[in-house]
Design a protein around this motif. Structure first.
Motif, short mmCIF file in Angstrom:
data_model
loop_
_atom_site.label_atom_id
_atom_site.label_comp_id
_atom_site.label_asym_id
_atom_site.label_seq_id
_atom_site.Cartn_x
_atom_site.Cartn_y
_atom_site.Cartn_z
N UNK A 208 8.02 -13.21 -17.98
CA UNK A 208 8.96 -12.23 -18.55
C UNK A 208 8.26 -11.02 -19.17
N UNK A 209 7.07 -11.18 -19.70
CA UNK A 209 6.39 -10.06 -20.34
C UNK A 209 5.50 -9.27 -19.42
N UNK A 210 5.44 -9.64 -18.15
CA UNK A 210 4.53 -8.96 -17.22
C UNK A 210 5.00 -7.54 -16.93
N UNK A 211 4.02 -6.65 -16.73
CA UNK A 211 4.34 -5.28 -16.34
C UNK A 211 3.34 -4.81 -15.30
N UNK A 212 3.82 -4.37 -14.17
CA UNK A 212 2.99 -3.86 -13.09
C UNK A 212 3.27 -2.37 -12.94
N UNK A 213 2.25 -1.55 -13.17
CA UNK A 213 2.45 -0.11 -13.26
C UNK A 213 1.50 0.60 -12.30
N UNK A 214 2.07 1.26 -11.28
CA UNK A 214 1.27 2.04 -10.34
C UNK A 214 1.85 3.44 -10.20
N UNK A 215 2.45 3.93 -11.28
CA UNK A 215 3.12 5.24 -11.20
C UNK A 215 2.14 6.39 -11.28
N UNK A 216 2.58 7.55 -10.83
CA UNK A 216 1.79 8.78 -10.93
C UNK A 216 2.12 9.46 -12.25
N UNK A 217 1.08 9.88 -12.97
CA UNK A 217 1.30 10.49 -14.28
C UNK A 217 1.37 12.01 -14.21
N UNK A 218 0.95 12.61 -13.10
CA UNK A 218 1.04 14.06 -12.96
C UNK A 218 2.35 14.45 -12.28
N UNK A 219 2.81 15.65 -12.57
CA UNK A 219 4.11 16.09 -12.05
C UNK A 219 4.14 16.12 -10.53
N UNK A 220 3.02 16.44 -9.91
CA UNK A 220 2.98 16.53 -8.45
C UNK A 220 2.29 15.33 -7.80
N UNK A 221 2.07 14.30 -8.60
CA UNK A 221 1.39 13.11 -8.08
C UNK A 221 2.32 12.21 -7.30
N UNK A 222 1.74 11.43 -6.41
CA UNK A 222 2.51 10.49 -5.62
C UNK A 222 2.35 9.09 -6.18
N UNK A 223 3.45 8.36 -6.30
CA UNK A 223 3.41 7.01 -6.83
C UNK A 223 2.59 6.08 -5.96
N UNK A 224 2.12 5.00 -6.57
CA UNK A 224 1.28 4.04 -5.86
C UNK A 224 2.07 2.93 -5.20
N UNK A 225 1.40 1.80 -4.94
CA UNK A 225 2.01 0.69 -4.22
C UNK A 225 1.76 -0.62 -4.97
N UNK A 226 2.74 -1.52 -4.90
CA UNK A 226 2.61 -2.86 -5.47
C UNK A 226 2.97 -3.86 -4.39
N UNK A 227 2.09 -4.82 -4.14
CA UNK A 227 2.34 -5.86 -3.15
C UNK A 227 2.22 -7.21 -3.82
N UNK A 228 3.21 -8.08 -3.62
CA UNK A 228 3.18 -9.44 -4.15
C UNK A 228 3.52 -10.37 -2.99
N UNK A 229 2.63 -11.32 -2.72
CA UNK A 229 2.86 -12.20 -1.58
C UNK A 229 2.41 -13.62 -1.86
N UNK A 230 3.04 -14.57 -1.19
CA UNK A 230 2.66 -15.98 -1.26
C UNK A 230 2.98 -16.63 0.07
N UNK A 231 2.36 -17.77 0.32
CA UNK A 231 2.60 -18.47 1.58
C UNK A 231 3.90 -19.27 1.50
#
Length: 231
Positions: A208-231
């Motif tokens: 519940x307390x987890x936070x995954x942050x890949x955002x862009x902090x600049x106005x013209x920046x492009x956001x990142x990617x988050x991948x979560x996988x399991x078998x």
């Protein structure tokens, strides 16, 4: 470059190769860094033709083919960048630890810092067991490896507690045959968003307390990617 290849490797002295590379391979036994071991490939500033130049940090690679990689608490591995001023400097280098049939027990100091807005160090740890994951990540964070953090454990679970914050542009956590449980903050944000990869052989769990942050902090920046996988 210094390259060591033997059945087992034990280092307990100072090796200084500014901006260079140190590699050690143990074919049968362990790689151990004693309390007096210091592997220093940090960048430096030098004068060339009356102009000061900053060299990048170098690379350290330790590979135990059939054994463990063990660094004592007094040991140091330094791949830091160098600084010309408060705002100008060079990128840091990388540390690569491999013990795919053994344990990576990294108790020593690891340094990969660079100036703000300059690429910090990269570290990869790939082992059958990496020991206490929170303690390992605390050491990595203290060393300012903000370029990339890659932790792969081939047996057992990876659990990251709620008090932990992992910060790098590229974060990868892999448990080949176990669970990955995250209650922490994984921070890959930046002027351009980074990448977070979580891969579990069994279950990938975000508490519940987890936070995954890949955002862009600049106005013209492009956001990142988050991948979560399991078998």
């Amino acid at each position: 470059m210094l390259s060591l290849d033997a059945n087992a490797v034990a280092l307990n002295t100072n090796i200084h190769l500014s901006g260079g590379a140190i590699s050690a391979t143990a074919r049968l036994g362990d790689i151990t860094l004693g309390d007096n071991a210091r592997l220093d490939v940090a960048g430096i500033t030098q004068n060339f033709d009356r102009e000061k130049v900053a060299s990048a940090g170098g690379d350290i690679a330790l590979s135990a083919v059939a054994g463990d990689v063990i660094t004592s608490s007094g040991s140091v591995m330094d791949v830091s960048g160098s600084a010309l001023s408060d705002t100008q400097g060079s990128r840091a280098g990388s540390i690569d630890i491999s013990a795919v049939q053994g344990d990576a027990l990294l108790q020593g100091v690891m340094r990969g810092d660079a100036l703000a807005d300059i690429e910090g160090g990269e570290i990869a740890v790939d082992a059958k067991s990496v020991g206490a994951v929170d303690a390992l990540l605390t050491g990595i964070n203290t060393g300012a490896f903000t370029g990339a953090i890659n932790v792969r454990q081939r047996e057992g679970n990876i659990a990251i507690g709620e008090t932990q914050t992992v910060t790098a542009h590229d974060i990868r956590l892999v448990a080949d045959a176990g669970d990955v449980t995250v209650a922490a903050r994984l921070d890959a944000s930046g002027s351009k968003g980074g990448r977070i990869d979580i891969a579990a052989g069994n279950n990938a769990v975000l508490q519940s307390g987890a936070r995954l942050d890949a955002n862009a902090t600049s106005a013209d920046g492009r956001g990142g990617k988050v991948f979560i996988g399991s078998r």
